[in-house]
Design a protein around this motif. Sequence first.
Motif, PDB file in Angstrom:
ATOM      1  N   ARG A   2     102.769   5.591 -62.968  1.00 33.61           N
ATOM      2  CA  ARG A   2     103.284   6.840 -62.402  1.00 33.61           C
ATOM      3  C   ARG A   2     103.978   6.503 -61.086  1.00 33.61           C
ATOM      4  O   ARG A   2     103.359   5.898 -60.196  1.00 33.61           O
ATOM      5  CB  ARG A   2     102.156   7.840 -62.176  1.00 33.61           C
ATOM      6  N   THR A   4     106.098   8.109 -57.847  1.00 32.38           N
ATOM      7  CA  THR A   4     106.448   9.326 -57.126  1.00 32.38           C
ATOM      8  C   THR A   4     107.411   8.976 -56.002  1.00 32.38           C
ATOM      9  O   THR A   4     107.092   8.149 -55.141  1.00 32.38           O
ATOM     10  CB  THR A   4     105.206  10.011 -56.535  1.00 32.38           C
ATOM     11  N   HIS A 155     108.107  13.262 -59.431  1.00 28.01           N
ATOM     12  CA  HIS A 155     107.188  12.446 -60.227  1.00 28.01           C
ATOM     13  C   HIS A 155     107.837  11.920 -61.511  1.00 28.01           C
ATOM     14  O   HIS A 155     108.623  12.630 -62.164  1.00 28.01           O
ATOM     15  CB  HIS A 155     105.956  13.268 -60.626  1.00 28.01           C
ATOM     16  N   ASN A 157     106.573   9.533 -65.041  1.00 27.67           N
ATOM     17  CA  ASN A 157     105.568   8.799 -65.805  1.00 27.67           C
ATOM     18  C   ASN A 157     106.286   7.779 -66.676  1.00 27.67           C
ATOM     19  O   ASN A 157     107.015   8.139 -67.600  1.00 27.67           O
ATOM     20  CB  ASN A 157     104.733   9.750 -66.665  1.00 27.67           C
ATOM     21  N   SER A 186      99.853   3.538 -60.225  1.00 26.94           N
ATOM     22  CA  SER A 186     100.783   4.480 -59.618  1.00 26.94           C
ATOM     23  C   SER A 186     101.284   3.911 -58.299  1.00 26.94           C
ATOM     24  O   SER A 186     100.586   3.150 -57.619  1.00 26.94           O
ATOM     25  CB  SER A 186     100.126   5.848 -59.392  1.00 26.94           C
TER      26      SER A 186
END
Length: 229
Positions: A2, A4, A155, A157, A186
Amino acid sequence: MRVTIILETGAFLHDVEEGKPFIRVGYFETPFASDIEVHDENGQKVQPPPDEKLGKGNKTIEVEHVQADGTVKKGLDRSPSFQRHLLLKEGDLYAKGQVPDFIETAYDCIFHFHSGKFESAKVKERRFTKHRVTDDGDEQDDKHTRPIANEILVHYNLRDGEILRLRRANGTIVWSSESVDSRNKSVEVRLKTDDSLKPSYHKKALKHVGPHYYLPNSDPPPMDSSRGG
């Protein structure tokens, strides 16, 4: 993984509610050695790539979620909080008829987002000071906003074989998730700013039609929306 992207500031150069298949954000370089900070899921810094400055010259940086087959993923997810908490030029700062347009060519670079989930962060009230356009004099007249987003989170994924990259038009990669150890679950990619950039965002890059402009208090400038402008 992930990923961000954290926008610490910036200007949304078109109405985020228009339904366009992309989002463009004007940005300025910082005076720091690096414009990018990358942290893993434990808050530890990840070594940035050698070319970590965003660059000047009003160049576009494509934010691309590249799928395993090499195609760039399309599709934006605008959360309700994202649209609700943006600073609006008309209403939050300027009266109708005195709302300045963005001067897109004034920005050091423009991020072009093709996908990602956008949401608000660090929502709080802000204080702005009123200044004269002619000589930058302080009018000693503060304006307090409603709670607004001071950062925007975007965000992504990533599945196996997928990457997220910040790519200039000439092909130069400013940052890529490939530079991060794949064992990280992440990472956060922070696009930095600082308080000294207030006049760039709130005077230099706005085409003022009234006698005054507004500067935010001594924090990084909040995100700015064209909605209502």
